[in-house]
Design a protein around this motif. Structure first.
Motif, short mmCIF file in Angstrom:
data_model
loop_
_atom_site.label_atom_id
_atom_site.label_comp_id
_atom_site.label_asym_id
_atom_site.label_seq_id
_atom_site.Cartn_x
_atom_site.Cartn_y
_atom_site.Cartn_z
N TYR A 106 0.83 -1.20 0.00
CA TYR A 106 0.00 0.00 0.00
C TYR A 106 0.87 1.26 0.00
O TYR A 106 0.59 2.21 -0.73
CB TYR A 106 -0.95 0.00 1.19
CG TYR A 106 -1.95 1.13 1.12
CD1 TYR A 106 -3.13 0.97 0.42
CD2 TYR A 106 -1.71 2.35 1.73
CE1 TYR A 106 -4.06 2.00 0.32
CE2 TYR A 106 -2.62 3.39 1.64
CZ TYR A 106 -3.79 3.20 0.94
OH TYR A 106 -4.70 4.23 0.84
N THR A 130 0.93 5.08 -2.81
CA THR A 130 0.36 6.40 -2.47
C THR A 130 1.40 7.34 -1.91
O THR A 130 2.35 6.92 -1.25
CB THR A 130 -0.80 6.25 -1.45
OG1 THR A 130 -1.40 7.52 -1.26
CG2 THR A 130 -0.34 5.69 -0.13
N PHE A 152 -2.13 8.13 5.16
CA PHE A 152 -3.17 7.09 5.25
C PHE A 152 -3.22 6.51 6.66
O PHE A 152 -2.29 6.66 7.44
CB PHE A 152 -2.92 5.98 4.23
CG PHE A 152 -1.62 5.25 4.43
CD1 PHE A 152 -1.56 4.10 5.21
CD2 PHE A 152 -0.45 5.69 3.83
CE1 PHE A 152 -0.37 3.41 5.39
CE2 PHE A 152 0.75 5.03 4.00
CZ PHE A 152 0.80 3.88 4.78
N GLU A 188 -6.41 1.45 8.75
CA GLU A 188 -7.73 0.92 8.42
C GLU A 188 -7.94 0.87 6.91
O GLU A 188 -8.66 0.01 6.41
CB GLU A 188 -8.85 1.68 9.13
CG GLU A 188 -9.02 3.10 8.72
CD GLU A 188 -10.03 3.84 9.58
OE1 GLU A 188 -10.75 4.68 9.02
OE2 GLU A 188 -10.13 3.59 10.81
N GLN A 189 -7.30 1.78 6.17
CA GLN A 189 -7.39 1.75 4.71
C GLN A 189 -6.65 0.53 4.16
O GLN A 189 -7.13 -0.13 3.23
CB GLN A 189 -6.80 3.04 4.12
CG GLN A 189 -7.59 4.28 4.47
CD GLN A 189 -6.82 5.55 4.18
OE1 GLN A 189 -6.27 6.16 5.07
NE2 GLN A 189 -6.79 5.95 2.92
N LYS A 213 -8.73 -2.78 4.87
CA LYS A 213 -9.84 -3.03 3.95
C LYS A 213 -9.34 -3.67 2.66
O LYS A 213 -9.88 -4.67 2.19
CB LYS A 213 -10.61 -1.75 3.65
CG LYS A 213 -11.75 -2.01 2.67
CD LYS A 213 -12.61 -0.82 2.44
CE LYS A 213 -13.75 -1.07 1.47
NZ LYS A 213 -13.84 -2.30 0.76
N SER A 259 -10.96 8.29 12.98
CA SER A 259 -11.26 7.05 12.27
C SER A 259 -12.60 7.11 11.57
O SER A 259 -13.58 7.64 12.12
CB SER A 259 -11.25 5.88 13.25
OG SER A 259 -11.68 4.70 12.61
N ASN A 283 -13.94 4.23 10.71
CA ASN A 283 -14.45 2.92 11.05
C ASN A 283 -15.48 3.06 12.17
O ASN A 283 -15.15 3.53 13.26
CB ASN A 283 -13.28 2.02 11.48
CG ASN A 283 -13.67 0.60 11.74
OD1 ASN A 283 -14.84 0.29 11.95
ND2 ASN A 283 -12.70 -0.28 11.74
#
Length: 102
Positions: A32, A36, A40, A43-44, A47, A84, A86
């Motif tokens: 990840y 990018t 971030f 939690e990104q 997922k 968050s 979430n």
């Protein structure tokens, strides 16, 4: 100190359920971070990793160990906090990370 113990226990439990889980989670963070330049939250990453087939660990705290490893290895760096998204986190502030470019 207690947070570190909790992360290690959660990670060990995840590895008992899915051998090598923490290495897979670490690799998800590395992958990840390569995609990018924007800050971030883990939690990104979670997922995307779960959508790609990484089993959900018995406790989300298991992500602490691979995240700490990624930070220690210079893959990511802490840049602040963000609320968050979430729902299970009830709007608590979570760490915000940024990929480190070597």
């Amino acid at each position: 100190q207690l947070a570190l113990v909790g992360m290690q226990r959660a990670s060990a439990h995840a590895n008992r359920k899915t051998p090598g889980w923490d290495n897979q989670a670490y690799q998800a963070i590395v992958d990840y971070a390569r995609t990018t330049d924007a800050p971030f939250m883990i939690e990104q990453v979670r997922k995307i990793a779960y959508d790609a087939g990484l089993p959900i660990p018995p406790a989300e705290g298991a992500w602490g160990t691979p995240t700490k490893r990624a930070a220690s290895n210079g893959v990511i760096e802490f840049v602040g906090f963000k609320t968050s998204g979430n729902k299970t986190q009830h709007g608590k502030p979570c760490k915000l990370w940024k990929a480190r470019r070597k």
